[in-house]
Design a protein around this motif. Structure first.
Motif, mmCIF file in Angstrom:
data_model
loop_
_atom_site.group_PDB
_atom_site.id
_atom_site.type_symbol
_atom_site.label_atom_id
_atom_site.label_comp_id
_atom_site.label_asym_id
_atom_site.label_seq_id
_atom_site.Cartn_x
_atom_site.Cartn_y
_atom_site.Cartn_z
ATOM 1 N N ILE A 205 4.644 -1.420 -12.692
ATOM 2 C CA ILE A 205 4.856 -1.307 -11.576
ATOM 3 C C ILE A 205 4.930 -0.211 -10.457
ATOM 4 O O ILE A 205 5.910 0.654 -11.307
ATOM 5 C CB ILE A 205 6.539 -2.255 -10.864
ATOM 6 N N VAL A 206 3.830 -0.356 -9.375
ATOM 7 C CA VAL A 206 3.415 0.846 -8.977
ATOM 8 C C VAL A 206 3.679 0.137 -7.449
ATOM 9 O O VAL A 206 2.864 -0.840 -7.053
ATOM 10 C CB VAL A 206 2.251 1.136 -9.236
ATOM 11 N N SER A 207 4.227 0.860 -6.688
ATOM 12 C CA SER A 207 4.560 0.325 -5.522
ATOM 13 C C SER A 207 4.302 1.638 -4.283
ATOM 14 O O SER A 207 4.802 2.420 -4.817
ATOM 15 C CB SER A 207 5.998 0.003 -5.037
ATOM 16 N N LEU A 208 3.225 1.265 -3.028
ATOM 17 C CA LEU A 208 2.506 1.964 -2.436
ATOM 18 C C LEU A 208 2.834 2.080 -1.448
ATOM 19 O O LEU A 208 3.672 1.002 -0.534
ATOM 20 C CB LEU A 208 1.400 2.040 -2.214
ATOM 21 N N HIS A 209 3.943 3.330 -0.612
ATOM 22 C CA HIS A 209 4.290 2.928 0.722
ATOM 23 C C HIS A 209 3.726 4.334 1.369
ATOM 24 O O HIS A 209 4.835 5.723 2.176
ATOM 25 C CB HIS A 209 6.158 3.357 0.463
ATOM 26 N N LEU A 210 2.652 4.994 2.183
ATOM 27 C CA LEU A 210 2.054 5.696 2.338
ATOM 28 C C LEU A 210 1.994 5.226 3.908
ATOM 29 O O LEU A 210 1.662 4.023 3.945
ATOM 30 C CB LEU A 210 0.947 6.721 1.522
ATOM 31 N N PRO A 211 2.090 6.266 4.789
ATOM 32 C CA PRO A 211 1.314 6.306 6.091
ATOM 33 C C PRO A 211 -0.030 6.383 6.240
ATOM 34 O O PRO A 211 -0.702 6.998 5.097
ATOM 35 C CB PRO A 211 2.075 6.643 7.319
ATOM 36 N N SER A 212 -0.857 4.811 7.657
ATOM 37 C CA SER A 212 -1.846 5.579 7.345
ATOM 38 C C SER A 212 -2.644 6.281 8.066
ATOM 39 O O SER A 212 -2.567 6.653 8.905
ATOM 40 C CB SER A 212 -2.696 3.822 7.520
ATOM 41 N N ASN A 213 -3.129 7.267 7.658
ATOM 42 C CA ASN A 213 -3.875 8.575 8.124
ATOM 43 C C ASN A 213 -5.363 9.360 8.262
ATOM 44 O O ASN A 213 -5.384 8.912 6.724
ATOM 45 C CB ASN A 213 -2.473 9.238 8.647
ATOM 46 N N ALA A 214 -5.299 10.128 8.427
ATOM 47 C CA ALA A 214 -7.029 10.731 8.188
ATOM 48 C C ALA A 214 -6.682 11.162 6.430
ATOM 49 O O ALA A 214 -7.606 11.310 6.009
ATOM 50 C CB ALA A 214 -7.679 11.867 9.342
ATOM 51 N N GLY A 215 -5.906 12.198 6.705
ATOM 52 C CA GLY A 215 -5.042 12.149 5.120
ATOM 53 C C GLY A 215 -4.692 11.956 3.693
ATOM 54 O O GLY A 215 -4.986 12.162 2.720
ATOM 55 N N THR A 216 -4.533 10.530 4.533
ATOM 56 C CA THR A 216 -4.145 9.261 3.367
ATOM 57 C C THR A 216 -5.195 8.250 3.227
ATOM 58 O O THR A 216 -5.170 7.313 1.754
ATOM 59 C CB THR A 216 -3.000 9.071 3.384
#
Length: 326
Positions: A205-216
């Protein structure tokens, strides 16, 4: 002030304690989910202030320039990427965007939903519930959590909560992300994947928890997804643009990963069942429910009303564009 509350989908604002604090102001609440800019203009016309819930309502320059009476925007949360701050500033519209507060509850509610999606996907809950209502008995076989490998991408407030729950379920938890993220994970005793490639290849299982910005934006690529097992589950309760455009749909069609559970989309709200993921049998989709919880709303709206009242008194707080003040 004449205030419009836009996109209050669940008609929740009037049930909060914060709503009663605006009794001396004229408040109109709109609950419809829509994407047309002209609807925003129609519902905000003549208003001096707007209350916006999270990033539901994009305010472009074209929209802002049609709202001649607008002087103030109270935004829940600190994110303002959906607002044209430059256009607001040029027209003297003050934007206040305060934090959630409340001991981090907005973060934990998203972590809770993440686990709801994981369990629902692995045990085929939506399918079996509907089949039972239609008169059928069980026909699927689920997958247990114990002994499986959980990959957490970004060990922040939400990712950390998800990782701790995975450990409690008896899972092997591995983490990936930037140096600060992996340092925090290691400090709590979690393993760091040997490489980015190994992270995607070994996780069940891969769970993604990144913010949304130009770098991501687009940081999760088609190559990353292609490395996942045909039996693996990808979960995204953060933001859709962190996955390269079109990559998840293509990956699911090719069978790597074998399943996805998502709560976020490139353009929201999703109405009319038009998103391609909604048509895929190996995708479980929910309408951005991560933060949609009563306690969280109480906290978010309390700060938003603090901002409205402060502006009404001539002392705006949490100002995102100070150049507009005065």
């Amino acid at each position: 002030m004449k205030i419009a509350v836009l996109h209050d989908y669940a008609n929740m604002f009037r049930e909060t304690r914060a709503y009663r604090r605006l009794q001396d102001h004229e408040v109109t609440i709109h609950t419809e989910a829509y994407t047309e800019p002209e609807r925003i203009v129609e519902q905000a016309a003549g208003c001096e202030a707007l209350l916006l819930t999270q990033q539901r309502v994009p305010l472009t320059r074209q929209i802002v320039e049609q709202l001649s009476n607008l002087r103030f925007i109270s935004q829940t949360g600190r994110n303002t990427y959906h607002l044209d701050l430059e256009a607001c500033t040029q027209r003297g519209i003050v934007v206040s965007a305060g934090g959630g507060g409340g001991g981090g509850s907005p973060y934990s509610t998203t972590a809770e939903l993440t686990w709801g999606l994981i369990l629902a996907a692995l045990r085929h809950l939506p399918y079996e519930v509907e089949r039972l209502k239609q008169g059928h008995w069980q026909t699927t076989v689920g997958t247990r959590l114990f002994g499986q490998t959980l990959g957490v991408y970004a060990f922040g407030h939400i990712g950390g909560a998800v990782a701790r729950a995975g450990k409690a379920f008896g899972m092997h938890v591995i983490c990936w992300g930037r140096e600060g993220s992996t340092t925090r994970a290691q400090a709590e005793g979690f393993d760091i994947a040997a490489s980015r490639e190994a992270f995607f290849e070994t996780s069940d299982i891969v769970s993604l928890h990144l913010p949304s910005n130009a770098g991501t934006r687009g940081i999760i690529t088609s190559d990353d997804l292609a490395r996942m097992k045909p039996t693996a589950l990808l979960v995204n309760t953060s933001r859709a643009p962190i996955i390269a455009e079109g990559a998840l749909v293509a990956a699911l069609q090719q069978g790597r990963p074998g399943f996805a559970a998502v709560d976020v989309y490139e353009e929201e709200p999703v109405v009319g069942a038009t998103h391609p993921l909604l048509q895929m049998p190996n995708a479980l989709c929910t309408p951005h429910l991560g933060y949609a919880e009563r306690g969280g709303y109480e906290t978010l709206y309390n700060v938003a009303v603090d901002q409205l009242l402060a502006f009404a008194e001539g002392q705006p707080i949490n100002v995102a564009n100070p150049e507009a003040v005065g």
